[in-house]
Design a protein around this motif. Structure first.
Motif, PDB file in Angstrom:
ATOM      1  N   CYS A  40       0.825  -1.213   0.000  1.00 23.43           N
ATOM      2  CA  CYS A  40       0.000   0.000   0.000  1.00 23.43           C
ATOM      3  C   CYS A  40       0.859   1.263   0.000  1.00 23.43           C
ATOM      4  CB  CYS A  40      -0.895   0.033   1.240  1.00 23.43           C
ATOM      5  SG  CYS A  40      -2.046  -1.342   1.312  1.00 23.43           S
ATOM      6  N   GLU A  42      -0.625   4.188   1.205  1.00 22.19           N
ATOM      7  CA  GLU A  42      -1.121   4.929   2.360  1.00 22.19           C
ATOM      8  C   GLU A  42      -2.016   4.025   3.197  1.00 22.19           C
ATOM      9  OE1 GLU A  42      -4.894   7.100   0.177  1.00 22.19           O
ATOM     10  OE2 GLU A  42      -2.964   8.131   0.209  1.00 22.19           O
ATOM     11  N   TRP A  44      -5.385   4.253   5.841  1.00 22.21           N
ATOM     12  CA  TRP A  44      -6.480   5.038   6.395  1.00 22.21           C
ATOM     13  C   TRP A  44      -6.911   4.380   7.692  1.00 22.21           C
ATOM     14  CZ3 TRP A  44     -10.134   8.336   3.257  1.00 22.21           C
ATOM     15  CH2 TRP A  44      -9.482   8.877   2.147  1.00 22.21           C
ATOM     16  N   PHE A  46      -9.764   4.569  10.702  1.00 23.82           N
ATOM     17  CA  PHE A  46     -11.076   5.085  11.072  1.00 23.82           C
ATOM     18  C   PHE A  46     -11.344   4.778  12.537  1.00 23.82           C
ATOM     19  CE2 PHE A  46     -11.246   4.679   6.541  1.00 23.82           C
ATOM     20  CZ  PHE A  46     -12.008   5.743   6.122  1.00 23.82           C
ATOM     21  N   GLU A  66       2.061   7.035   4.134  1.00 27.26           N
ATOM     22  CA  GLU A  66       1.240   8.136   4.629  1.00 27.26           C
ATOM     23  C   GLU A  66       0.108   7.537   5.473  1.00 27.26           C
ATOM     24  OE1 GLU A  66      -1.416  11.903   3.062  1.00 27.26           O
ATOM     25  OE2 GLU A  66      -0.526  10.553   1.595  1.00 27.26           O
ATOM     26  N   ILE A  68      -3.510   8.344   7.255  1.00 28.32           N
ATOM     27  CA  ILE A  68      -4.622   9.275   7.214  1.00 28.32           C
ATOM     28  C   ILE A  68      -5.638   8.849   8.277  1.00 28.32           C
ATOM     29  CG2 ILE A  68      -6.509  10.192   5.793  1.00 28.32           C
ATOM     30  CD1 ILE A  68      -4.663   9.417   3.348  1.00 28.32           C
ATOM     31  N   PHE A  69      -5.879   9.738   9.245  1.00 28.84           N
ATOM     32  CA  PHE A  69      -6.821   9.451  10.327  1.00 28.84           C
ATOM     33  C   PHE A  69      -8.160  10.107  10.023  1.00 28.84           C
ATOM     34  CE2 PHE A  69      -2.675   8.947  12.245  1.00 28.84           C
ATOM     35  CZ  PHE A  69      -2.827   7.812  13.030  1.00 28.84           C
ATOM     36  N   ARG A  70      -9.244   9.354  10.196  1.00 28.24           N
ATOM     37  CA  ARG A  70     -10.598   9.849   9.977  1.00 28.24           C
ATOM     38  C   ARG A  70     -11.473   9.454  11.154  1.00 28.24           C
ATOM     39  NH1 ARG A  70      -9.166  13.159   6.446  1.00 28.24           N
ATOM     40  NH2 ARG A  70      -9.088  12.577   4.271  1.00 28.24           N
TER      41      ARG A  70
END
Length: 75
Positions: A40, A42, A44, A46, A66, A68-70
């Motif tokens: 991968c 990045e 993510w 959640f 990278e 990425i926090f959501r």
């Protein structure tokens, strides 16, 4: 002729209630997940990270991915 009963097994529970092999399957699953993660670009995340997710986040960070926090609210 007597109808046959169907039996479904969940996991690898033994008759004595043990869970032989479950931890080995968990380790194998984590290992395969890390191999996929290596492909991968990045990651993510959640919601709040679990222990397993934290290990994946640490691995991804070490690999320069990278992160990425959501939040899950409103989804």
């Amino acid at each position: 002729m007597k109808p046959r009963k169907r039996r479904h097994r969940k996991g690898k529970r033994r008759k004595d209630g043990g869970n032989e092999g479950i931890e080995e399957e968990r380790r194998l699953g984590i290992s395969m997940g890390m191999e996929l993660l290596a492909l991968c670009d990045e990651v993510w995340v959640f919601g709040e990270a679990t222990e397993g997710m934290a290990a994946e986040i640490a691995y991804a960070t070490e690999q320069g991915k990278e992160i990425i926090f959501r939040e899950t609210e409103g989804m």
